[in-house]
Design a protein around this motif. Structure first.
Motif, PDB file in Angstrom:
ATOM      1  N   UNK A  95     -50.823 -51.291 -26.063  1.00  0.00           N
ATOM      2  CA  UNK A  95     -50.891 -51.227 -27.610  1.00  0.00           C
ATOM      3  C   UNK A  95     -49.686 -52.247 -28.298  1.00  0.00           C
ATOM      4  N   UNK A  96     -50.304 -52.895 -29.344  1.00  0.00           N
ATOM      5  CA  UNK A  96     -49.200 -53.762 -30.085  1.00  0.00           C
ATOM      6  C   UNK A  96     -49.278 -55.110 -29.622  1.00  0.00           C
ATOM      7  N   UNK A  97     -48.287 -55.806 -30.173  1.00  0.00           N
ATOM      8  CA  UNK A  97     -48.263 -57.384 -30.034  1.00  0.00           C
ATOM      9  C   UNK A  97     -46.938 -57.720 -29.228  1.00  0.00           C
ATOM     10  N   UNK A  98     -47.147 -58.835 -28.484  1.00  0.00           N
ATOM     11  CA  UNK A  98     -45.782 -59.478 -27.908  1.00  0.00           C
ATOM     12  C   UNK A  98     -44.839 -59.479 -28.835  1.00  0.00           C
ATOM     13  N   UNK A  99     -43.392 -59.260 -28.796  1.00  0.00           N
ATOM     14  CA  UNK A  99     -42.837 -58.756 -27.520  1.00  0.00           C
ATOM     15  C   UNK A  99     -42.516 -57.245 -27.637  1.00  0.00           C
ATOM     16  N   UNK A 100     -43.531 -56.701 -28.468  1.00  0.00           N
ATOM     17  CA  UNK A 100     -43.303 -55.180 -28.828  1.00  0.00           C
ATOM     18  C   UNK A 100     -44.587 -54.459 -28.244  1.00  0.00           C
ATOM     19  N   UNK A 101     -45.224 -55.194 -27.342  1.00  0.00           N
ATOM     20  CA  UNK A 101     -46.380 -54.441 -26.750  1.00  0.00           C
ATOM     21  C   UNK A 101     -45.971 -53.220 -25.748  1.00  0.00           C
ATOM     22  N   UNK A 102     -46.382 -52.153 -25.903  1.00  0.00           N
ATOM     23  CA  UNK A 102     -46.336 -51.022 -24.969  1.00  0.00           C
ATOM     24  C   UNK A 102     -47.365 -50.399 -24.264  1.00  0.00           C
TER      25      UNK A 102
END
Length: 205
Positions: free
Chosen positions: A192-199
Motif C-alpha cells: 500500500x502507498x507510493x514509493x518511497x513510502x510503500x508498505x
C-alpha cells in the motif's frame, strides 16, 4: 570514450599494436581507419604506415566497479570488490574494515549505492542488468531478520484479527515479506502507498 591512434605496416598490424597497448580483444573496440598504408616509390620512398583509431567499448561491469572505486576513494575507505554471477544477475561483494558506514541504517546506504551502480551499469549495457550490492553478508542477514519479523507479525494478525502495516521498505525487502507469507494458510499480504513510502500490509485470509 577512451581512444588511441596507432600505426603499423598494415591495418591488421596497427590494430594488433593497439590491442596490445590496452591488453584487450578486438570485440572490445571500434576500429576506424584514418590512413591506408602506402608502399611508396620502389617500396621505399614515401612509404607510409597505416594509421588506425581504436575506441574502447565500455564494459558495463567494469564501469560499475570503477564507479564504486571512485566513491570509496572519495569517502577515503579501503574496500575490496569481488563479483559473483547468479541466475538473477550479478552480485558485487564488498570487503573491508569500515563497511558499517557503507551499509548504513537498515542497509539504506547500501541500497542507495546499489541503485546508483545499476544506473551506471545499464547505461553501458545493451540488455537490462541487475546488480546486487552486498557487504558483510548483510543481504542474507537482513533477509533472515525480515522473514522472522513476517512470521511474528502473521501470528499477531491471526490472534488480533486486525491488519498490521509494516514500516516503509524497499521493493527488494517487501518481496522478502511477500515471499515468506505467500503460502501461509491464514494470512495474506499486499503493498500500500507510493514509493518511497510503500508498505507491506498483512491481513487475515
Amino acid at each position: 570514450m577512451k581512444k588511441i591512434v596507432v600505426m603499423g605496416k598494415s591495418i591488421e598490424e596497427a590494430v594488433r599494436n593497439g590491442l596490445q597497448q590496452w591488453n584487450t580483444t578486438e570485440d572490445r573496440v571500434k576500429i576506424q581507419v584514418l590512413e591506408q598504408p602506402s608502399k611508396g616509390l620502389f617500396g621505399i620512398i614515401g612509404a607510409k604506415d597505416a594509421k588506425v583509431e581504436l575506441e574502447l567499448i565500455p564494459d558495463a561491469v567494469e564501469e560499475a566497479i570503477h564507479f564504486l572505486q571512485e566513491v570509496f576513494q572519495t569517502m577515503n575507505v579501503q574496500v575490496r570488490i569481488e563479483q559473483k554471477s547468479t541466475k538473477e544477475g550479478l552480485e558485487l561483494h564488498l570487503y573491508g574494515s569500515e563497511l558499517g558506514m557503507l551499509i548504513g541504517r537498515r542497509g539504506q546506504t547500501l541500497d542507495a549505492l546499489q541503485y546508483l551502480v545499476n544506473i551506471v551499469a545499464n547505461r553501458y549495457s545493451s540488455s537490462h542488468m541487475r546488480i546486487v550490492l552486498d557487504a558483510e553478508q548483510f543481504r542474507e542477514r537482513r533477509k533472515k531478520t525480515l522473514e522472522e519479523l513476517a512470521a511474528r507479525l502473521a501470528e499477531k494478525v491471526i490472534r488480533s484479527k486486525k491488519e498490521v502495516v509494516l514500516e516503509p521498505m524497499s521493493p527488494q525487502e517487501r518481496k522478502v515479506i511477500h515471499a515468506k507469507l505467500q503460502d501461509h494458510p491464514k494470512v495474506r499480504t499486499f503493498s500500500r502507498g507510493e514509493e518511497p513510502n510503500r508498505r507491506v500490509v498483512i491481513v487475515t485470509r
